[in-house]
Design an enzyme around this catalytic site. Structure first.
Site, PDB file in Angstrom:
ATOM      1  N   GLY A  57      -3.026  -1.990  -2.845  1.00 38.67           N
ATOM      2  CA  GLY A  57      -4.298  -1.739  -3.421  1.00 38.67           C
ATOM      3  C   GLY A  57      -5.355  -0.779  -2.626  1.00 38.67           C
ATOM      4  CB  ALA A  58      -7.504  -0.412  -0.800  1.00 41.52           C
ATOM      5  CG  MET A  59      -4.664   0.093   5.428  1.00 45.70           C
ATOM      6  SD  MET A  59      -4.221  -1.615   5.830  1.00 45.70           S
ATOM      7  CE  MET A  59      -4.639  -1.759   7.581  1.00 45.70           C
ATOM      8  CD  GLU A  60      -7.555  -3.664   6.755  1.00 47.14           C
ATOM      9  OE1 GLU A  60      -6.931  -4.622   7.304  1.00 47.14           O
ATOM     10  OE2 GLU A  60      -7.173  -3.707   5.575  1.00 47.14           O
ATOM     11  CG  ASN A  61      -6.465   3.299   7.270  1.00 46.96           C
ATOM     12  OD1 ASN A  61      -5.591   2.624   7.596  1.00 46.96           O
ATOM     13  ND2 ASN A  61      -6.278   3.707   6.158  1.00 46.96           N
TER      14      ASN A  61
ATOM     15  CD  GLU B 129      -9.315  -2.704   1.753  1.00 47.09           C
ATOM     16  OE1 GLU B 129      -9.075  -2.941   3.044  1.00 47.09           O
ATOM     17  OE2 GLU B 129      -8.794  -3.397   0.945  1.00 47.09           O
TER      18      GLU B 129
ATOM     19  CG  HIS C 166     -10.410  -5.904   5.923  1.00 48.10           C
ATOM     20  ND1 HIS C 166      -9.834  -7.116   6.414  1.00 48.10           N
ATOM     21  CD2 HIS C 166      -9.816  -5.716   4.762  1.00 48.10           C
ATOM     22  CE1 HIS C 166      -9.040  -7.505   6.106  1.00 48.10           C
ATOM     23  NE2 HIS C 166      -8.917  -6.987   4.735  1.00 48.10           N
TER      24      HIS C 166
END
Length: 896
Positions: free
Chosen positions: A307-311, A342, A345
């Site tokens: 779904g998404a990534m918290e870079n 996100e 995070h």
């Protein structure tokens, strides 16, 4: 095309290891041997991934590391090049080789302190002998090359079919950052990163920091980024392409939103920025820490596996969150939720990071809970917790009843196992357990504990004990027992309330708690009882009562004297993580008065309990269907409608396979089909209810009449007031035509592709073809999946496997099942967990003892399957066995 599953093989000259090293790599000693001021470490096994044991030993070697990274991107090449300088301070003088993670690339040269140095490379990691690292501090410089990815991991390359523009983005969790550059890819070796990137002149380049300067170099530009703060490499990022950019700010924090050019017209920027700013408004005072990084970018990317990534500072989102039509309120809430998740995070996960992947649950569970808390406290969405119950909580409940359930906190031996744990326990149960914890400790005590934890461990790594100790201290509570019960033991408990009344007053009320034989732990938690009675035309809640229960039975003294209830729900408003059995009085009155219950959340939970009874084979499916059709039409709460629609779709799937006579089966299938069409036509115009019933209709339509209605909707010969078909809804109807080979199903694909040139159209066309119930089509896509998969992107294979064998196409699966099962060995040998996950989607529901046995045989014969395959097969078997029990309940009913 770039290969998506086979990793690039390194040159033999750098891949060959000496005989002694190869022998040593076969075993991995379990202890560190100290000799004076040196550290002796074991050789590392020559396999993909990273073990916890080796990561811990490497952490003992390295005191600090920073990276200077230069990357050269090209829009037309199949690979990129780079140079990394790793400035390393060692704890002590090394005695054994140092390994540097780098999967699937080519190492051109390696220098230590500017001097060419021998090294070994096996395609998984680089090894440098200890004699070449004689001091406590060295700079290792590596020149390398690596292919772009097209499976969504590492550095992914995407070419937009609408305009030919190329975009790139990274996705690293849990162990793919080493596909961008060679380094120490483990969360407890945090580092600072100084990045520069050469890219085409019309591109923007995004990373954790905002660029310091950009220099023109002919047809390219050179982007320079200042040194970042210290964080783990799995949340480092590099995105690039000719993105469309929108800008805003959140109380002084620069915000950017980016999407590819062909999608920009559909992006509702007001929603994105509003939801983002609302999340900032909630989190900063809650944590008592200002946003810890310098800017916040959100990038919408295609072909995304999650779904998404918290870079850090540059979060990526699956661009499926962009709708080409009007979003429903539920879709808007999902978007708001993932944005908040996100952003949470950035504090919990990025500022303070787990020491190893056994702490993944805490990262994800906390962000899951905090996102929902943020929406509930500071957004337009007044039914946030109802949505949590409908989605996250049910995911957790079903995951916890499967044979593959596990403790929330469990050992993770390696990064392959870490990938397997992205599941309903890690996200759903963990988030649900955290949700009930403030009721147990107190909301403010919980908040203070979280804040102190983040403040004291900023830019460091932490463990579960660190988190629990901070919560316990803030609340003045010893959480050791709670921790053992909830975090270290698997399984779902059930509670049931029983009560007696005299003179219309409660004289005795008891909560009974049970557990399964496999997971017998009885837990302690706080729940809330809801008491209901008819008052005129409405079933009204007249009292609520908080209760702390423990052990097998808890007598609720405070209930004595309350009016006798007609409905008693023992988890009112969803405080507790527990399955509910309804008492006989409540069951009777729910059946009579479910539409009279005035509390929407209560109706939602009672509708769920009804399906649970069917899923547990206590209520025959035809009785369940009859009840929903008789009572569901009057339901107006959108979440209850979504729930009933979802479960009618599930039941439709089960009915296609349950061994009942065809006349009875068709009668029930037709009842669901007709109900969905009726509700679609009667729903309020342009409403969320209307779209929900459309989705169900597109899934269950199968008769000639229904398929003709669907075709008329598609070509505009029939209209439903307020229902506007967006491109993706049109593809649902085309997929339906192809599923049943109805009318001009082939032409429908061709004609739609002329109108819709997007990547989504291409994927939907694959789905529509793969779903056709034709042996030659199944053969074609099995060939593509098994032998020709290097010619396809992972997203294309995923679309095909998800549609290859629908529930009514089980004979087509069985005619190919021997081949499908035999290929498990080859799939098991792939390095890509994403590909393994994609292959498991090929297995349909097999609602028979024979189907379950076929899976059991595969598990028994193939002892070396990776955890992800084992888990998927066990879950398929469990679902088949469940379905079989549900079928037996229907057969028993008929006999009775």
């Amino acid at each position: 095309m770039i290969k998506i599953s086979k990793r690039t093989t390194p040159n033999l000259a750098v891949a060959l290891l000496c005989t002694a090293m190869l022998t040593a790599c076969l075993q991995e000693p379990s202890s560190v041997q100290s000799q004076g001021d040196t550290i002796a470490t074991p050789q590392r096994a020559e396999t993909s991934g990273l073990s916890e044991e080796y990561s811990w030993l490497r952490k003992q070697q390295i005191a600090q590391v920073d990276y200077r990274l230069s990357v050269n991107l090209d829009s037309t090449s199949e690979s990129f090049t780079g140079t990394v300088h790793a400035d390393i301070q060692f704890e002590k003088i090394l005695q054994q080789p140092l390994t540097i993670d780098f999967a699937g690339g080519t190492v051109k040269s390696l220098k230590v302190d500017g001097k060419e140095t021998p090294f070994k490379y096996n395609g998984y990691f680089i090894a440098v002998a200890s004699q070449h690292l004689p001091n406590r501090q060295h700079v290792i410089t590596i020149n390398y090359q690596h292919p772009y990815s097209n499976n969504g991991s590492g550095l992914h390359r995407f070419e937009d079919p609408r305009d030919g523009k190329v975009y790139m983005y990274t996705d690293f969790q849990p162990y793919d950052a080493n596909r961008l550059f060679p380094h120490f890819d483990q969360p407890n070796l945090k580092a600072r990163y100084t990045l520069d990137v050469t890219a085409p002149k019309d591109w923007v380049v995004i990373s954790a920091e905002r660029e310091g300067r950009v220099e023109k170099q002919g047809e390219k530009k050179h982007w320079f980024f200042p040194q970042s703060q210290k964080f783990s490499s799995y949340i480092f990022s590099l995105h690039a392409g000719p993105f469309h950019i929108w800008e805003d700010n959140a109380d002084g924090v620069p915000l950017r939103l980016m999407a590819r050019q062909s999608l920009a017209e559909y992006v509702k920027t007001e929603d994105w920025f509003t939801f983002t700013k609302q999340s900032f408004e909630f989190f900063q005072p809650y944590f008592e820490i200002d946003y810890p990084f310098k800017k916040y970018d959100q990038i919408l990317v295609p072909d995304y596996n999650a779904g998404a990534m918290e870079n850090v500072g540059s979060v990526t989102f699956n661009d499926s969150y962009v709708s080409r039509g009007e979003k429903t309120q539920a879709q808007r809430m999902r978007l708001a939720n993932v944005i908040a998740h996100e952003l949470a995070h950035q504090w919990f996960g990025n500022l303070v990071t787990m020491d190893w992947w056994d702490g993944l649950w805490l990262n994800e569970s906390f962000a899951t809970y905090m996102a929902n808390l943020s929406l509930a406290e500071n957004s337009e969405f007044t039914n946030t917790w109802e949505n949590f119950y409908l989605g996250t909580k049910q995911w957790a409940y079903y995951s916890d009843q499967r044979p593959t359930t596990h403790a929330i906190q469990l050992p993770v031996e390696n990064t392959d196992e870490a990938f397997t744990n992205f599941d309903g326990i890690t996200y759903g149960k963990g988030g649900s357990v955290l949700k009930q914890l403030p009721y147990y400790l107190g909301k403010e005590e919980f908040r203070k504990g979280v804040s102190r934890y983040l403040k004291e461990l900023s830019f460091q790594n932490s463990t579960l004990d660190d988190f629990i100790s901070h919560l316990g201290k803030a609340a003045g509570v010893n959480l050791e027992t709670w921790q053992q019960q909830w975090l270290y033991r698997a399984g779902l408990n059930t509670i049931e309330a029983s009560f007696q009344c005299d003179d219309d007053r409660i004289t005795n009320l008891t909560l009974t708690q049970t557990a399964s034989e496999e997971y017998p732990t009885l837990r302690e938690q706080r729940t809330q009882l809801g008491f209901y009675r008819m008052d005129g035309e409405g079933m009204k809640r007249y009292a609520t009562l908080p209760v702390l229960y423990r052990g097998a039975t808890t007598k609720v003294e405070d209930a004595q004297g309350l009016p006798c209830p007609q409905i008693l729900y023992p988890n009112e408003s969803d405080w507790a993580f527990v399955k509910v059995n309804l008492d006989s009085v409540t069951l009777k009155n729910m059946a009579l008065h479910i539409n009279a219950i005035e509390q929407p959340f209560a109706r939602l939970m009672l509708w769920q309990s009804l399906f649970d009874s069917a899923y547990d084979a206590k209520l025959p499916l035809d009785e369940y269907i009859s009840f929903v059709i008789s009572n569901g039409a009057a339901e107006q709460d959108i979440n209850a409608i979504r729930l009933n629609s979802r479960y009618l779709s599930y039941v439709y799937s089960y009915l296609n396979q349950i061994p009942i006579d065809d006349q009875r089966r068709e009668k029930l299938l037709k009842a669901i089909e007709e109900f969905s069409w009726q509700q679609l036509q009667q729903a309020s115009t342009a409403s969320d209810q209307q779209k929900t019933w459309f989705e169900l209709f597109a899934e269950v339509a199968h008769s000639k009449v229904a398929l003709n209605n669907a075709k008329q909707l598609l070509v505009g010969e029939h209209e439903i007031d307020g229902l506007k078909l967006d491109p993706d809804m049109r593809w649902e109807l085309i997929r339906l035509q192809n599923r049943y080979l109805f009318a001009d199903y082939e032409q429908a694909i061709t004609q739609e592709l002329r109108k819709d040139h997007s990547d989504r159209a291409k994927l939907n066309a694959i789905a529509a073809e793969a779903i056709r119930p034709l042996p030659e089509v199944k053969e074609k896509w099995l060939q593509n999946l098994i032998h020709n998969r290097d010619e396809f992107k992972l997203s294309e294979l995923r679309k095909a496997t998800s549609n290859l064998f629908t529930d009514e196409q089980l004979p087509l699966f069985y005619s190919n099942s021997e081949r499908i099962f035999s290929e498990l060995d080859k799939i098991n040998n792939e390095d890509s967990p994403e590909l393994i996950s994609t292959y498991t989607r090929i297995f349909p529901l097999m609602c028979s003892k024979e189907g379950a046995q076929q899976i059991s045989d595969a598990l028994e014969k193939k002892q070396q399957l990776k955890p992800m395959l084992v888990k998927a097969l066990k879950n398929h078997r469990y679902t088949s066995e469940r379905c079989t029990k549900m079928g037996q309940a229907m057969l028993d009913q008929k006999k009775g």
